[in-house]
Write a protein that holds these residues in place. Structure first.
Motif, PDB file in Angstrom:
ATOM      1  N   CYS A  30      48.878  -5.351  15.401  1.00  0.00           N
ATOM      2  CA  CYS A  30      49.066  -4.213  14.334  1.00  0.00           C
ATOM      3  C   CYS A  30      50.310  -3.707  14.299  1.00  0.00           C
ATOM      4  N   GLN A  86      48.018   5.287  17.739  1.00  0.00           N
ATOM      5  CA  GLN A  86      46.892   5.527  16.971  1.00  0.00           C
ATOM      6  C   GLN A  86      46.122   4.209  16.776  1.00  0.00           C
ATOM      7  N   ALA A  87      46.857   2.933  16.628  1.00  0.00           N
ATOM      8  CA  ALA A  87      45.954   1.727  16.602  1.00  0.00           C
ATOM      9  C   ALA A  87      45.149   1.625  17.971  1.00  0.00           C
ATOM     10  N   SER A 121      41.874  -4.307  23.422  1.00  0.00           N
ATOM     11  CA  SER A 121      42.007  -3.374  22.581  1.00  0.00           C
ATOM     12  C   SER A 121      43.815  -3.360  22.418  1.00  0.00           C
ATOM     13  N   GLY A 162      46.450   0.446   9.218  1.00  0.00           N
ATOM     14  CA  GLY A 162      46.711   1.704   9.394  1.00  0.00           C
ATOM     15  C   GLY A 162      47.543   2.473   8.255  1.00  0.00           C
ATOM     16  N   LYS A 185      43.690   3.711  19.667  1.00  0.00           N
ATOM     17  CA  LYS A 185      42.436   4.550  19.372  1.00  0.00           C
ATOM     18  C   LYS A 185      41.444   3.801  18.734  1.00  0.00           C
ATOM     19  N   ARG A 186      41.921   3.309  17.275  1.00  0.00           N
ATOM     20  CA  ARG A 186      40.939   2.542  16.590  1.00  0.00           C
ATOM     21  C   ARG A 186      40.364   1.392  16.854  1.00  0.00           C
ATOM     22  N   ALA A 187      41.215   0.750  17.855  1.00  0.00           N
ATOM     23  CA  ALA A 187      40.693  -0.663  18.499  1.00  0.00           C
ATOM     24  C   ALA A 187      39.672  -0.360  19.573  1.00  0.00           C
ATOM     25  N   LYS A 246      41.782  -1.098   7.693  1.00  0.00           N
ATOM     26  CA  LYS A 246      41.429  -0.068   8.635  1.00  0.00           C
ATOM     27  C   LYS A 246      42.343  -0.114   9.949  1.00  0.00           C
ATOM     28  N   HIS A 247      42.522  -1.259  10.510  1.00  0.00           N
ATOM     29  CA  HIS A 247      43.496  -1.375  11.368  1.00  0.00           C
ATOM     30  C   HIS A 247      44.922  -1.464  11.082  1.00  0.00           C
ATOM     31  N   SER A 297      45.963  -3.366  19.050  1.00  0.00           N
ATOM     32  CA  SER A 297      46.943  -2.336  18.442  1.00  0.00           C
ATOM     33  C   SER A 297      48.409  -3.045  18.454  1.00  0.00           C
TER      34      SER A 297
END
Length: 495
Positions: free
Chosen positions: A371, A320-321, A364, A256, A323-325, A253-254, A368
């Motif tokens: 990753c 983007q990472a 977060s 990406g 926002k996912r974190a 998921k992270h 991010s």
């Protein structure tokens, strides 16, 4: 002032004497002598108050009664069950809520037909009860063995090794989570915690202090994170089956990147012919990007970030990472604020909420950046050396651990140890799959052995080297297992 008014104060110490004959006390040579103990009470005078918790437990060195020992065992079991069921149940609730949220999309409906919501709830309840029984049995077994060995061999004579043996005996209770369930990840993580405690004891020791001196390195946590990252991220690209399913899902998921992209990088790193270039091109078309891949490429940059440059890809990926974190860390900081600091939240809500939001933003950013830097460093090395192979992947993922410096110091060691445990498990799985580990040294339930060894070390440190624990962990252990009277078991040292 003392009750007698002589000007002497009552101290919080607890004497190490035991009641003897003729109202006297026995010393270490069993000679009856009369002493003026600070805790002794003069004839006809009221019992002096002893304000400290340690002195209240002393009770003039009277041993615990049998019913009090049984009560300690029962309370420890109940508290252990509460912690196990509470933690697993809380995670299960979040998992079910996330599942219900995902099922609203048509694509997820096709993927999750194998198990219904009712079955998921039943499974969550079973797992909650299993983990409650596991920790409850562990706590009850440890306290039972602690009391039994002390009763048979004497509390003072067995004080230095009793908790070590009791912790080892309680370890196999992990089997209550399921006889067919492997818990290698949990066992290795607990082993990492035990190793940290043992190393802290070694640093204090005169004999092993010089050997353990490197463990006091200021940035040792970041170095451990770099080591763990090299193995974990290499496995994420090259051998995902060596990672636990839940952790693999987290990385996918992270990380990406779609699985077809990872397969393309894996092919070029292993020096194999490409097997899915068309699938990669089709994937990019679904996201609105037309890309034509060269089957003779030497570096996989075009596979990883299509027509983007390496620099542009890093910045777009970082956004983007992040926002996912954010959804990952928001409950980590806000839920404890609502539960643990609820009283303070009413008095100073803005301060606590601001602290939680800052912590969420910081953690977060760490995840991010971690990753994003993984792809940044690998692209950097691929471009410099004009090649991609397994050593390059391992080298490129090593400096990724530097992102841990973004986190606050108090969280770094926890994160690095968690990742190191995952890395060790993945490493030995890879070694076994490649045939580098003889079958004779593999065990079906090595997790039970590792867990028992780890709990033996941890409980020994809890009994004999309490100062190597952080106060928050020590408070939890004291709450669950109870602290026997220091007059019976000398766990507290005079300060």
């Amino acid at each position: 002032m003392s009750p007698s008014g002589d000007g002497s104060s009552v101290t919080d110490c607890c004497c190490s004497c035991s009641p003897g004959e003729n109202n006297g006390f026995h010393n270490d040579n069993n000679r009856s002598i009369l002493v003026n103990c600070k805790h002794s009470v003069k004839s006809g005078s009221p019992s002096p108050s002893c304000p400290s918790f340690t002195s209240l437990l002393c009770l003039d060195s009277i041993p615990l009664k049998d019913w009090e020992k049984l009560r300690r065992i029962f309370i420890a079991s109940a508290k252990g069950f509460t912690i196990g069921a509470g933690i697993k149940g809380g995670l299960a609730i979040f998992s079910i809520l996330a599942r219900l949220q995902r099922r609203k999309s048509p694509s997820s409906l096709r993927k999750e037909v194998a198990i219904t919501n009712n079955e998921a709830i039943i499974l969550a309840v079973k797992e909650t009860l299993r983990y409650g029984l596991f920790l409850g049995t562990f706590a009850g077994t440890f306290v039972s063995m602690d009391e039994l060995i002390g009763a048979l061999g004497g509390h003072r004579r067995t004080a230095r090794w009793r908790a070590l043996l009791a912790g080892a005996i309680a370890g196999p209770s992990i089997l209550l989570t399921g006889l067919g369930t492997q818990h290698t990840s949990l066992a290795v993580y607990i082993l990492m915690r035990a190793t940290v405690l043992a190393s802290r004891c070694g640093i204090k020791s005169k004999r092993f202090g010089k050997i353990c001196k490197p463990l006091t390195w200021k940035h040792g946590d970041i170095f451990l994170m770099c080591l763990a990252s090299s193995q974990i991220l290499s496995a994420y690209i090259l051998k995902q089956e060596s990672l636990p399913p839940s952790y693999k899902s987290f990385l996918n998921k992270h990380g990406g990147k779609d699985i077809v992209i990872l397969q393309g990088v894996k092919d070029i790193a292993r020096g194999l012919p490409f097997t899915n270039l068309e699938a990669i091109e089709k994937y990019y078309k679904t996201v609105g990007v037309n890309v034509t891949l060269d089957p003779n490429m030497k570096v996989p940059c075009s596979i990883v970030h299509e027509n983007q440059s390496c620099t542009a890809h890093i910045f777009s990926f970082l956004l983007q990472a992040y926002k996912r974190a954010l959804p990952v860390y928001l409950p980590v900081y806000l839920i404890p604020a609502l539960l643990v600091h609820r009283q303070g939240l009413l008095k100073r809500p803005y301060t606590l909420l601001a602290k939680g939001l800052v912590g969420t933003a910081r953690s977060s950013l760490f995840l991010s950046a971690y990753c994003a830097s993984a792809w940044m460093w690998t692209c950097f090395l691929f471009r410099i050396f004009k090649r991609c192979n397994i050593p390059m992947v391992a080298m490129g993922t090593f400096p990724t651990g530097l992102a841990l410096a973004i986190e606050k110091k108090s969280r770094r060691m926890e994160i690095s140890l968690y990742c190191l445990g995952r890395a060790i498990e993945s490493f030995f799985t890879c070694m076994a799959d490649e045939g580098y580990m003889p079958p004779s040294i593999t065990m079906k339930r090595a997790d039970v052995l590792i867990f028992s060894l780890s709990t033996a070390i941890i409980m020994h440190c809890y009994s004999q080297e309490r100062e190597v624990f952080r106060s928050k962990y020590l408070n939890v252990l004291d709450w669950v297992f109870g602290v026997p009277s220091p007059c019976e078991t000398p766990r507290f040292k005079d300060t």
